[in-house]
Design an enzyme around this catalytic site. Structure first.
Site, short mmCIF file in Angstrom:
data_model
loop_
_atom_site.label_atom_id
_atom_site.label_comp_id
_atom_site.label_asym_id
_atom_site.label_seq_id
_atom_site.Cartn_x
_atom_site.Cartn_y
_atom_site.Cartn_z
N GLU A 228 -3.57 7.51 -3.84
CA GLU A 228 -3.57 6.23 -3.13
C GLU A 228 -3.37 5.10 -4.14
O GLU A 228 -4.13 4.98 -5.10
CB GLU A 228 -4.89 6.04 -2.38
CG GLU A 228 -4.91 4.80 -1.49
CD GLU A 228 -6.22 4.68 -0.72
OE1 GLU A 228 -6.16 4.56 0.51
OE2 GLU A 228 -7.29 4.72 -1.36
N TYR B 142 0.86 -1.18 0.00
CA TYR B 142 0.00 0.00 0.00
C TYR B 142 0.90 1.23 0.00
O TYR B 142 1.87 1.31 0.76
CB TYR B 142 -0.89 0.02 1.25
CG TYR B 142 -1.69 1.29 1.42
CD1 TYR B 142 -2.99 1.37 0.90
CD2 TYR B 142 -1.18 2.40 2.07
CE1 TYR B 142 -3.75 2.53 1.03
CE2 TYR B 142 -1.92 3.57 2.21
CZ TYR B 142 -3.20 3.62 1.69
OH TYR B 142 -3.94 4.78 1.82
#
Length: 403
Positions: A214, A126
């Site tokens: 993101e 991530y």
């Protein structure tokens, strides 16, 4: 004057648009092509160069893979093995609404699909670039537990999240980026690629006035490469004047129509699920009004702040937006006239009531600048408008009339 009430939004763009932006900065992603019809999906799959593809519904919401279309088709992300399958799945997605945990029961329309090559990940990470209140600057947030809900990771294993402050002017240094790649456990062969991704993500963030980038997941593939497999961008509306290319990508079909209309009129409006339409000036008073309605057992149908620069025409437009919601059973107007003049509101209310043929109950509370004149205007109009001075009494009346 209505500009004072202008709604503040953060633009989101579709995944296929995000991929194009990443690629323009040299950030590697799986090869992907958008299709806006089942026939186009067939053609894209036929000429892609590989049969092993993924088809993804292009809808601005998370949880697409676990979502369900309003036609009964399950899932907004599927693997496809041939052009016929791509056409079949695209036919079930395009033109239908995808309902996910983020869209609400109404879902969001799917107008396009993205076909991407399948790349087999050996590990998922991530990565995000965002503004951080603690450091009062930009940070890069990374974790070796990608491909899942990062909030769950933060709650169950906060040590798995690494936060790296970034110097706004200098950006992320190569040495810091390489050290982060190493700390995340990326294999030596992929550390250079990962470091370049980190550095270039910040470049996009700064160049394009992003509020958030993101990447979930960023994957290390079995053949040793590091790729951004999915991307979510947010951009600051205040910077629209210098990023017309980015803001031209806005897809209003993904937004609540009444909120789009309100934004055009310079109204700060958010649709809710209740039955009492609210028209208030000032965000603080609007929040307090919603609380008082709830205290008396009512549910507001919206948040609507007309701001300090509203005109009679703006008020009429606000009424049109409120009345477009069939769930609205009464309207409560709560105005504190400081910058805002109560007589302007009264003029707009009378005009809207007459021209729109208002049939639902209307409760008005006006205090402050030009209050006496406004009350006289309402009284002289002869219209069925309930005018009250007490906030409690007015809110309670609006709740009772909405039943």
């Amino acid at each position: 004057r209505a500009a004072f009430a202008s709604q503040r939004r953060f633009l989101s763009i579709h995944e296929y648009q995000s991929v194009n932006l990443l690629n323009s900065y040299g950030i590697p992603t799986p090869k992907s092509i958008v299709a806006k019809s089942p026939e186009e999906a067939y053609s894209v799959a036929q000429n892609f160069g590989t049969d092993k593809l993924v088809i993804k519904a292009q809808v601005l919401a998370g949880g697409r893979g676990k979502g369900k279309f309003d036609n009964g088709f399950q899932g907004g992300v599927h693997t496809v093995d041939n052009p016929q399958q791509a056409q079949e799945y695209a036919g079930k997605m395009i033109g239908s609404k995808l309902i996910t945990k983020q869209t609400g029961a109404g879902g969001r329309i799917c107008n396009a699909v993205m076909l991407a090559e399948r790349r087999d990940p050996s590990h998922e990470y991530y990565v995000a670039v965002l503004n951080d209140r603690v450091t009062q600057g930009v940070v890069l947030v990374a974790s070796n537990q990608g491909g899942m809900n990062i909030e769950e990771v933060a709650a169950t294993n906060p040590d798995a999240i690494i936060t790296t402050p970034i110097d706004f002017e200098k950006g992320l240094s190569k040495s810091t980026a390489l050290e982060l790649a190493k700390t995340l456990g990326i294999k030596e062969g992929g550390q250079e690629e990962a470091a370049n991704i980190f550095i270039n993500l910040y470049k996009i963030f700064k160049d394009k006035d992003a509020t958030q980038i993101e990447i979930n997941p960023m994957s290390e593939t079995v053949d040793g490469h590091v790729l951004c497999m999915d991307a979510k961008f947010g951009f600051d509306d205040n910077a629209e004047f210098r990023h017309e290319d980015i803001f031209a990508l806005r897809d209003i079909s993904q937004e609540e129509p009444s909120e789009v209309e309100a934004q055009k009129a310079g109204l700060n409006f958010i649709k809710l699920d209740g039955s009492i339409g609210c028209l208030v000036n000032g965000a603080g008073l609007a929040m307090a009004t919603m609380d008082v309605l709830a205290l008396h057992g009512g549910n507001p149908a919206n948040f609507l702040d007309v701001g300090g620069g509203a005109t009679p025409e703006t008020v009429k437009k606000a009424f049109e937006i409120l009345l477009s919601d069939p769930k609205v059973k009464s309207i409560f107007i709560n105005i504190f006239g400081g910058i805002m003049r109560c007589d302007y509101i009264a003029e707009g209310v009378i005009k809207a009531t007459k021209e729109l043929g208002l049939t639902i109950p209307l409760v008005v509370r006006l205090k402050g600048t030009m209050e006496v004149e406004a009350k006289e205007m309402i009284k002289a109009s002869g219209l069925k408008i309930v005018a009250l001075d007490s906030l409690d009494e007015a809110a309670e009346t609006a709740v009772q009339l909405a039943v």
